[in-house]
Each structure stands twice: as structure tokens, then as C-alpha cells.
Design an enzyme around this catalytic site. Sequence first.
Site, PDB file in Angstrom:
ATOM      1  N   LEU A 129       0.818  -1.206   0.000  1.00  0.00           N
ATOM      2  CA  LEU A 129       0.000   0.000   0.000  1.00  0.00           C
ATOM      3  C   LEU A 129       0.857   1.263   0.000  1.00  0.00           C
ATOM      4  O   LEU A 129       1.904   1.311   0.656  1.00  0.00           O
ATOM      5  CB  LEU A 129      -0.893   0.036   1.243  1.00  0.00           C
ATOM      6  CG  LEU A 129      -1.905  -1.100   1.422  1.00  0.00           C
ATOM      7  CD1 LEU A 129      -2.543  -1.001   2.805  1.00  0.00           C
ATOM      8  CD2 LEU A 129      -2.966  -1.048   0.341  1.00  0.00           C
ATOM      9  N   CYS A 130       0.419   2.276  -0.739  1.00  0.00           N
ATOM     10  CA  CYS A 130       1.005   3.612  -0.654  1.00  0.00           C
ATOM     11  C   CYS A 130      -0.123   4.609  -0.851  1.00  0.00           C
ATOM     12  O   CYS A 130      -1.301   4.251  -0.800  1.00  0.00           O
ATOM     13  CB  CYS A 130       2.124   3.812  -1.666  1.00  0.00           C
ATOM     14  SG  CYS A 130       1.576   3.904  -3.381  1.00  0.00           S
ATOM     15  N   ALA A 131       0.194   5.867  -1.103  1.00  0.00           N
ATOM     16  CA  ALA A 131      -0.848   6.891  -1.200  1.00  0.00           C
ATOM     17  C   ALA A 131      -1.712   6.717  -2.438  1.00  0.00           C
ATOM     18  O   ALA A 131      -2.918   6.926  -2.405  1.00  0.00           O
ATOM     19  CB  ALA A 131      -0.219   8.278  -1.201  1.00  0.00           C
TER      20      ALA A 131
END
Length: 553
Positions: A456-458
Site C-alpha cells: 500500500l502507498c498513497a
Amino acid sequence: MEKLIKMVEKMKPFFEKVSNNIYLRAIRDGFVSCIPVILFSSLFILVACVPEIFDYKWPKAISTVLWQAYNYSMGMLGILMVATIAKSLTDSINTKMPKLRQINDVSVMIVSIICLLLLAVAPVEGGISTEFMGTKGLLSAFVVAFTVPNIYKFFVKRNITIKLPDEVPHYIAQTFADLIPLSVAVMIYWVFGIVFKEATGMMFGAWILEVFKPLFVAADGYIGLAIIYGAMAMFWFVGIHGPSIVEPAVTAIYIANIEANLQIVNAGGHATNILTHPTSYFVATLGGTGATLMFCAMCAFIAKSKQLRAVGRASIVPVTFAVNEPIIFGAPIVLNPVLFFPFVLTPILNVWVFKFFVDNLGMNAFTYILPWTTPAPIGLIIGTGFAQLAFVLAPLLLVMDAALYYPFFRVYDAQLVEKEKAGAAEEVVEEVPAEEAAPVVAAEKLPSEEKRVLVLCASGATSSMLAKAITKGAEHRHAPVESIAMAYGQHKDIITDFDLVVLAPQMASMYDELKSDCDAKGVKSATTSGREYVGLTRDPDKALDFALALMAH
């Protein structure tokens, strides 16, 4: 500079607290969910309008069909956003609610749509007006999406509900459990909408636009633009994903301005609204936050330092497509005193030059939205409708960015060269430090059953780099491991589909919440340092070993 950096770093806990605000995150998550709709509608507008730039007009029947697709997607954006924002906020509230007393997010989404219609959509003869169902309804959508989940929370938390006999099936009982908060929310907005219109003579949706109009104008000025894009870069400088903090606060302005620009150009006018998503993508952040494209190119092709040259060459392709975490963590730029000024000032100056072109030279601002990963010079030209001055502005920005970064790049490059000559240079980022590297997993110890890893990231871009590295490592070693990437917030309903969830370093402030969610569902979770993360993305075998070690721990 060291004192300035220390002062900024001391503010990091405050920045992280802001980034964790559930209301800002709800706007961001709602917008991320609606990005496919926005891009879909923009494709139809490009097909409908771009030929007119070259003096070709579609037959009326074809033009009507193309605009119909736009009107029934972007034209309904307010309704879509109120539902997705309300769901995201409900999910955040549910994390702090008892597990057996959760808010029904589907019911919240439905009620939020009804309340938005009551608040911002006016009845007309034979039906209702659609004017505030689209971009003009976004501010009203925020108000509704923020309040309806809290109305549900009030009743659900206190277990104020219609109680039925135990013999009644759960799904029927849930319907009655939702009835009280549903009714109260709808009644509140129904009465408020009627009273407000009687008192002011206008719908709430139209009124709130008038109230915030001065803010829209101020944000589009030189000072407002400097604050917005300077803040994005400053947050990133301390290792926090800046756009995820700043953009939710200006998303309504972004979308309203791009819609207004399109209408102005179609009416034969001059589009002057600067603050839009494409301005952020293709002007302020050429090569990602901090406008790092030319800095990365200098590292790759003219750096004398082995470290900068290796990092630059490994990062130039993703940076070209606005994924600049490799150079930000690899150079590094984060908390690097030498690079603070160009990293913060270059985006501001880029936008100021763009505004000068629009205000003083008659260039149209952006009228079309393209995927943010479009290389910036191309996005600038297409997004402004192939404006002639765009062909001048695009190379000018590249030259200007190079000039702004060059003296600081030379100073930093020389520092690293001296360290390398003295034998004290840090290990080139392509190699993960030994103490951080995961142990190599022998072939006979590879898992026998399929394992799934979520990164997950932004936005899902940086995380895709590690996800692909893990997948490549699994393919190379014939390990039954699959990995995919998502934006933070998209994972909440599918955590149990994975054995491990890894959080990218720029979202580290969200790790406590992620760990709590994962622990509750028996799923392993982890985050990494920036340097380790970049190293793992470049070594599929180490990326796989990193994941396997965490799952076996």
C-alpha cells in the site's frame, strides 16, 4: 540550514497528526475511488473537443453522444463523491467501534445520496435540476458526507435501535437497526433544506459556493499557489506524503476549476483558473513532488558521484512518469539540507511561470484531465488543448528547473565525491544494507501453499514497484507468492484475502491504524525505511525474501 531542518523535523508529529485526520483521508479516498470516472469522462471530452482545435467539428449527432457520456459521469460526480467519502469516513469510524456494533456503510452511502439531493438539488417543472449533482455539488457533498456517518455513529454507539425477536434473521434485523439513523438523517436534511431556502432564498448548494468563492479566488493567486505547492513539497521533505495532506483540502477547487475552464473554452472565452489537478501533475510536480525530473536527469547523466549516478539511472524511468520516491529516498532528498531550497521553491516557481503565461500572454489554463502518470511535457500540451504557448512553456520549465537545481546538485555531488574519495561514502542504494536485508530463504523452505502480499502507498504507484519486485522474485524462484499494489484506503474490505500487508515508507504515519486492522483479522503487517524500500524494489530476490521472512515471523 541544519537549524531550519531540525525545526521542520520537530513539526513532523504535527504533520503526521494532520495526515491521519479521518476527514481529510475520507476526501482523498473518495477522490481516489472516483478517479476512473473522471478519466473516463475526460477521454470523451478529448475526443469531442480536440478535433475542433484543428478546425474539424463533429456532426451534431456524434457530438451529442460524446457529451452525453461526459454529462452522465462527470456530471454526476457530486453524487458519486458523497457516497465514496461517506463510506471511507464510516470505515474509519468503525475501526473505533465495538466489533459487534458496526455502522452499515452501504446504508450510509444510500442515505448520503438522498441527503445531498435534499440539500443541493432544486425541483424544477417536470423533474429536478442536475446543476449541483456534478462538480458544483462537491462542497455540499463534503458537508453531507461528514455529518451522516456521525449521525449513524450517535445511534449505533448507544444501541438506539428497533429491537426485534431473536428469531428474526440478521439481515432483516439489520434493516430495522438502520431505520432510526436513516430516518433522522433524512429528516434533518429535509427540514434544514426547506428552512434554509425560505430564509436565504437559495439552495444550500448554491449558497455555499458563493461563501467559498473568495477562497477559490485567493487559492488561485500567486500567494495561494505558493502556499499550496510549497506545503506539498515541505511535507514530503520530512518524509510525509504531501499531496495526501494538502490535496483533500483543495480537491473541490481543483475539480470546479477544470470544469469551469472547459465551459469557458467551449463558449469561446479565455480559461484562467490555474488551480487544477493537471496543474499539479504537469507543472508543479514535473517528475513528482519537488519537480525532480531534471534533478534526476542530472544525477543519471552528469553526476560524478557513484551514488548519485547509480540512483539517477535507476530512477529516471519511474521519475519520468511522476513516481519519484526512488530519487527522494535514494539520493536522498528527504531531510537533505543541501536540497531543501530547490525542492520547495521549484514547484512554486513553475506554477508562477504558468500563471504568468495564462494571465499575461493569453494562454488557456488546463481544460482536460489526463492520468497523473502521463509524462509532464506531454500532459501539459494535451491538457491545455494543444495551446501554442504550451510548446514554449514545456521546454522552458525543464530548462528553468535544471537551472534551479544545478548549483545545489553540484554542491551535493561534490560532497559525495569527497566522501567516496575518502572511502567513507555510504553504500550505493542499489544494495540494501546488510543489517536491513532479509535472510535468503532456501528453495526447500519456500511455502508449499499460495501466499498473497498486498503493498500500500498513497496512490498505488510506489507500492506497485515493490509488488512487481516480489512477483518477479517469486517467478524466478518458482515460489507460490503473488503480490498486488493498492492505494491506502482501498484495502479495508479485503485484508483477509492476504497473508501480508506492507506499507510504503511515505505512509508510515498510518502504520498504527493498519497494524490494528491487520492484527484484528490475523494478517501480518509491516512497513520499511525509505532506503530499504528503494533497495527492495530493485532486487526481486531480496524483495521476495523480505516478504517470506515477514510471513514466517
